[in-house]
Design an enzyme around this catalytic site. Sequence first.
Site, short mmCIF file in Angstrom:
data_model
loop_
_atom_site.label_atom_id
_atom_site.label_comp_id
_atom_site.label_asym_id
_atom_site.label_seq_id
_atom_site.Cartn_x
_atom_site.Cartn_y
_atom_site.Cartn_z
N HIS A 35 0.84 -1.19 0.00
CA HIS A 35 0.00 0.00 0.00
C HIS A 35 0.88 1.24 0.00
O HIS A 35 1.50 1.57 1.00
CB HIS A 35 -0.92 -0.02 1.22
CG HIS A 35 -1.81 -1.22 1.27
ND1 HIS A 35 -1.39 -2.43 1.74
CD2 HIS A 35 -3.09 -1.39 0.86
CE1 HIS A 35 -2.38 -3.32 1.63
NE2 HIS A 35 -3.42 -2.71 1.10
N GLY A 124 -3.17 -4.26 11.27
CA GLY A 124 -3.58 -4.69 9.94
C GLY A 124 -5.07 -5.00 9.97
O GLY A 124 -5.84 -4.41 9.22
N ASP A 162 -9.71 5.70 8.08
CA ASP A 162 -11.17 5.58 8.07
C ASP A 162 -11.62 4.16 8.36
O ASP A 162 -12.66 3.95 8.99
CB ASP A 162 -11.71 6.01 6.70
CG ASP A 162 -11.54 7.49 6.48
OD1 ASP A 162 -12.15 8.27 7.23
OD2 ASP A 162 -10.77 7.88 5.59
N GLY A 163 -10.84 3.19 7.91
CA GLY A 163 -11.19 1.79 8.18
C GLY A 163 -11.21 1.51 9.67
O GLY A 163 -12.13 0.88 10.18
N ILE A 194 -10.85 8.35 1.52
CA ILE A 194 -10.81 7.26 0.52
C ILE A 194 -10.76 5.90 1.23
O ILE A 194 -10.03 5.73 2.20
CB ILE A 194 -9.56 7.40 -0.38
CG1 ILE A 194 -9.66 8.66 -1.24
CG2 ILE A 194 -9.35 6.15 -1.25
CD1 ILE A 194 -10.77 8.63 -2.28
N HIS A 265 -4.82 3.87 -2.82
CA HIS A 265 -4.77 3.10 -1.58
C HIS A 265 -3.86 1.88 -1.71
O HIS A 265 -3.22 1.46 -0.76
CB HIS A 265 -6.19 2.64 -1.20
CG HIS A 265 -6.24 1.71 -0.03
ND1 HIS A 265 -6.40 2.14 1.26
CD2 HIS A 265 -6.12 0.36 0.04
CE1 HIS A 265 -6.39 1.10 2.08
NE2 HIS A 265 -6.23 0.01 1.36
N ARG A 360 -15.94 -20.90 38.41
CA ARG A 360 -15.75 -19.43 38.39
C ARG A 360 -15.53 -18.91 39.80
O ARG A 360 -14.74 -17.99 40.02
CB ARG A 360 -16.93 -18.74 37.72
CG ARG A 360 -18.26 -18.94 38.43
CD ARG A 360 -19.40 -18.25 37.71
NE ARG A 360 -20.67 -18.63 38.30
CZ ARG A 360 -21.61 -17.77 38.69
NH1 ARG A 360 -21.45 -16.48 38.54
NH2 ARG A 360 -22.73 -18.21 39.21
N GLU A 414 -16.66 -6.48 24.96
CA GLU A 414 -15.74 -7.62 25.00
C GLU A 414 -14.56 -7.42 24.05
O GLU A 414 -13.42 -7.78 24.36
CB GLU A 414 -16.47 -8.91 24.62
CG GLU A 414 -17.65 -9.27 25.54
CD GLU A 414 -18.92 -8.51 25.19
OE1 GLU A 414 -18.96 -7.82 24.14
OE2 GLU A 414 -19.89 -8.61 25.96
N PHE A 440 -19.25 -15.30 24.45
CA PHE A 440 -18.88 -14.02 23.86
C PHE A 440 -17.41 -13.98 23.45
O PHE A 440 -16.90 -12.92 23.06
CB PHE A 440 -19.29 -12.87 24.77
CG PHE A 440 -20.77 -12.88 25.06
CD1 PHE A 440 -21.67 -13.39 24.12
CD2 PHE A 440 -21.28 -12.43 26.25
CE1 PHE A 440 -23.04 -13.44 24.38
CE2 PHE A 440 -22.65 -12.47 26.52
CZ PHE A 440 -23.53 -12.98 25.58
N HIS A 464 -19.29 -19.41 32.58
CA HIS A 464 -20.56 -19.85 32.00
C HIS A 464 -20.24 -20.63 30.72
O HIS A 464 -20.68 -20.29 29.63
CB HIS A 464 -21.48 -18.65 31.73
CG HIS A 464 -21.87 -17.92 32.98
ND1 HIS A 464 -20.95 -17.34 33.83
CD2 HIS A 464 -23.09 -17.66 33.53
CE1 HIS A 464 -21.58 -16.77 34.85
NE2 HIS A 464 -22.87 -16.96 34.70
N HIS A 476 -26.42 -17.82 24.91
CA HIS A 476 -25.39 -17.63 25.93
C HIS A 476 -24.60 -18.90 26.23
O HIS A 476 -23.67 -18.86 27.02
CB HIS A 476 -26.04 -17.11 27.23
CG HIS A 476 -26.47 -15.67 27.14
ND1 HIS A 476 -27.27 -15.19 26.13
CD2 HIS A 476 -26.20 -14.59 27.94
CE1 HIS A 476 -27.48 -13.90 26.31
NE2 HIS A 476 -26.85 -13.51 27.38
N ARG A 523 -20.48 -21.99 35.40
CA ARG A 523 -21.39 -21.21 36.25
C ARG A 523 -21.86 -22.07 37.41
O ARG A 523 -21.99 -21.62 38.54
CB ARG A 523 -22.61 -20.78 35.45
CG ARG A 523 -23.65 -20.10 36.34
CD ARG A 523 -24.98 -19.89 35.66
NE ARG A 523 -25.85 -19.12 36.54
CZ ARG A 523 -27.15 -19.31 36.67
NH1 ARG A 523 -27.76 -20.22 35.93
NH2 ARG A 523 -27.86 -18.59 37.51
#
Lengths: 670, 670
Positions: A35, A124, A162-163, A194, A265, A360, A414, A440, A464, A476, A523
């Site tokens: 680039h 990246g 912008d990305g 751009i 770009h 936990r 997260e 998650f 969990h 979940h 859990r």
Amino acid sequence: MDIASLQAQHPEHWRLACAIRVLALDAVAAANSGHSGMPMGMADVATVLFQNHLKFDAAAPDWEDRDRFILSAGHGSMLIYALLHLTGYEDMTLEQIKNFRQWGAITAGHPEYGHAKGLETTTGPLGQGIANAVGFAMAEEHLRARWGAKIQDHHTYVIAGDGCLMEGVSQEAIGIAGRHQLSKLIVLWDDNGITIDGKVELSDITDQRARFAASGWDVFDCDGHDPADIDRAITAAKASKRPAMIACKTHIALGSSAQDTSKGHGALTDAQLIADTRAVYGWEHGPFVIPADIKSAWEAIGSRGAEARAAWQERLSALSATKQAEFARIFARDLPARLPAAIRKVKKTAVDAPKKMASRAASEVVLKAINPIVSDTMGGSADLTGSNNTKTDDLGMFETDNRGGRYVYWGIREHGMASAMNGLALHGGIRPYSGTFMAFTDYARPAMRLSALMGVPVVYVMTHDSIGLGEDGPTHQPVEHLAISRATPNTLVFRPADLVETAEVWELALQQKTTPSVISLSRQGLAPVRGTHTSKNLSAQGGYVLADAEGKRRVILIATGSEVEIALKARELLQAEGIGTRVVSLPSMELFNAQPESYRKRVLPAGPVRVGIEAGVRAGGWDQYLLGERARKSAFVGMSSFGASAPAERLYEEFGITAENVVEQAKTLL
Amino acid sequence: MDIASLQAQHPEHWRLACAIRVLALDAVAAANSGHSGMPMGMADVATVLFQNHLKFDAAAPDWEDRDRFILSAGHGSMLIYALLHLTGYEDMTLEQIKNFRQWGAITAGHPEYGHAKGLETTTGPLGQGIANAVGFAMAEEHLRARWGAKIQDHHTYVIAGDGCLMEGVSQEAIGIAGRHQLSKLIVLWDDNGITIDGKVELSDITDQRARFAASGWDVFDCDGHDPADIDRAITAAKASKRPAMIACKTHIALGSSAQDTSKGHGALTDAQLIADTRAVYGWEHGPFVIPADIKSAWEAIGSRGAEARAAWQERLSALSATKQAEFARIFARDLPARLPAAIRKVKKTAVDAPKKMASRAASEVVLKAINPIVSDTMGGSADLTGSNNTKTDDLGMFETDNRGGRYVYWGIREHGMASAMNGLALHGGIRPYSGTFMAFTDYARPAMRLSALMGVPVVYVMTHDSIGLGEDGPTHQPVEHLAISRATPNTLVFRPADLVETAEVWELALQQKTTPSVISLSRQGLAPVRGTHTSKNLSAQGGYVLADAEGKRRVILIATGSEVEIALKARELLQAEGIGTRVVSLPSMELFNAQPESYRKRVLPAGPVRVGIEAGVRAGGWDQYLLGERARKSAFVGMSSFGASAPAERLYEEFGITAENVVEQAKTLL
């Protein structure tokens, strides 16, 4: 923007910046990929930053009090490679620049942490750099509070495109930084309008200034090609009491025929275009040729910080020997000598006074032993503190008026949390761990992959961890997430069965210096499975014989975490029928696979039938032990679909993850 | 906020809203788990929305022109279950409410799409609902442009909480909606200031109004407990020409002792608290008892839209038979009868005029055949249009002045894109497909999992599917991503080897009605592997014998996608040494595993040694065929680490994914 007048007004600056530009052009052309446009567009901003502001010493890249410079827009990697080469980083030779993107070169397509000095993080995948930077800036605030401004006092600068700003993780990062008023974080937005598909407005009309301001940032503007204006903006941003964003209006691929286009770009490789651009720049030197005067001007910039570093070194040396040793320890990621005894004590107590406990909750017990000893831990949770059991009382809350606090309320973020954890660890001096629900993992994945790729020893506390969470239902309930983390190279996945194993796997996780850990925790309450105290960390072998067969060994049950209890119950039932049954607890497949064949063979000998038990999908590595490792006949008791919403016990029954079903499977095989 | 005066001023509204509140309290108490506070806090907003604005008919939940109501804050599921029960949805009986969160009930812990009528999407993982909603609103705009406002003209309403707005995906959604000025999208923000960890300001100080406005939204406010004020705000939002956010100031767990606390977020199960709250509400009825007058008032709301629906049905019936059939077809997800012939034609042409081609380019060739025939496709890319080869000329760009356009420039927003694709598909009438680099599966994961969980047949076009992408390096090179998608239940993963297989897998992907597909495509050029035309879709079997052994069959090489070419080369080398070698192409493990044992045995007979070849990790399902399925001796040629930055050919050599290495591995096994 008139290049001729910029050149005329700031001739020295122009030549410095153009050295970056032509190196980028030449390296991309030689690689025939990369680039070009971003380094060409941001060369002026980077030049002013390095020349006037960035605290660094090219001769001492690991100086703990350097400013951190993060190229979030990592595709513009030639910008940073050029800067490192020009300012005199020893490893960034011209040869490396010429070998841009080639096998074995330290100049990878995107900046790879660990390849070259001066690359603070791997970037990246867009948005990661800006979110890492939040962790860097938090680390600085925290260490400054603990060690004083004489030892830690530096800025974190980010170049983001912008990305980066369209990726959702940037919003999480902006939110965290704004909340914590990280005033030494400065984001330089490459506002070139751009993207790959065309103009930014094709996909976005966001007023970025207003967006940052909405989250508590100060916002500045500059003409990204006017060195005086850039300098003014950076100076103002440094004076700000809040995190600062500078919108740098730039032209991508400046001065080329591809300027201000999406073509600019990418890789500009056309010889005529490059020749024409050189002419526009007034650059009369051949490919990869940097005139000596320009190189030495850049090297002077590279050594500008040497004096400050020497002064800092003196201040560090003035600390007590104990303090110096501690400072060295935390940056070396060494563990305090007292830790092993503390872990053993937790294990012993657990065996002496066994009680049913969710893993936990066991993790919290272990953290209560760890955190007072390992002063460099920082904990947190993505708004599930009480559920993830990640907070111990001694930590204190990381707050604007309590920067020494070691617990972070990350909010429902997260991804930003995981990415900031990478930054905390990469900064040095901090061991981050934080929690969320294991399902998650999906939200945190891009950052979790980078922990592994970079070799950053963060600890993901994933609670969990199965249908055992019950009523919250399939959204979940992780079923494929153990498989996801196990499929990722350089990742240790731990699934402890009780408090003893939880203490052991925490010890193993903290011992890592270049590998992240995922600790998978239940859990639901679990019965203790380890009845005898051992000083030795049995989990370090990944898997071990927890209970051996009485009589002829005909069945081996292999289980992890919450299902080890089920395996033990099944063993009792089988033994009652005279069927000799061994139970193998397998808290870490990666560590087990790393054992010598002779050990693995002792644990999993040929002959007996095998049943694997885990409340996740079989794809999570199970075929290795059920079809391989001398296996004969085998079965798997686990999940083959998503879960459901109901109390945990009912779900285990409905999905057949019960001792009775294990017995049935084993007997069918016999 | 004074409950007594609200009650006095709007007595009828108060009773309607309290019916929701007590059902939520009672159901959560019965389940002893769940989230009471959100339904209690948003009951007034929901009541006004359903009573005065939402276009729906409880007797016809699938009415194609209904307004869509999406509970992005899915943990507050009792809000929507209560609404569905009260308004008279047939399947949402009181029994179901009483069985909240129990096995077999349609009232899961979080709203699960397909469990009950009126649940437009599965929510719970935060931020998904608001991002789905962007897809719903785009679908409406598009279908309105194609079918006219008489057939499609409705709003999409979303209730989102602070958690939804902190998740990064919400920013992506806000950005897309703002860019496309989706004026019929209305987000009702439950501004209660509370998260699980405590007050929102513990983790966020964002001015949400300013944030939405920064991306081109209109912003409104209301007192979320004053029905007149709520009505005023919704009316204003409907009149807005831009997407609208209404900040509804509410009190979580209104009227209980847990009001305005994080305790109120969770399950309120204390009998005294519930009794006291009932008293505050002036609600004198027992658990689950809704007085007949309140129930019939709610049922009147539920049938309020019946007339509009009948009128709509007449308008639909007035369309030509052809148009009616087409309307029915797109909502039934049926394929046009002409498609199979078009796919066969692509296959035949590919065999007749073979040429080297990246499979991403092959995908574009296939899309050029599909899109003119399947008028309900909408394509897109996360700012990689030219790289993902997802755009065909006939689609036109989805734009504010061209709503009939079928191509979306999603911007650098993989997660928002995937989540909006779910919304486009769930709305009905649209078959979304969109692309990004396969490594960025990580960014889209939370939405990809929900595609699978909900059974939404979106198509993920994942290009640059291995180290074969070359110089961009390990951040961009997937190695574990085939494993990730294959470990996910109800997901079809396709990795075609050439244009013929690419045509076949696209056909298979489009045939799905309840399963998402991931199509894994190469960046690099691939030699054609199918030399003979077959009308039959061989990929439908998942794996098949591509080239059989000459002479005694001693080796079976199993490969996917870009590595099938390597397998064929290795076969030539082995056959040259007189070693009979079969090559099995395995474009889909899921479909192969679904074949009868007899077929699988014909393809993978016992006896020969096997080598699996895929430029990904072995954990991607390979042990099934290398250790199982009658396997004897076997080896795997693929990746066991992250990749590197270099030209593709060099990487294949360095990582040993070559015909020569395959030959060596096979011979070692013999």
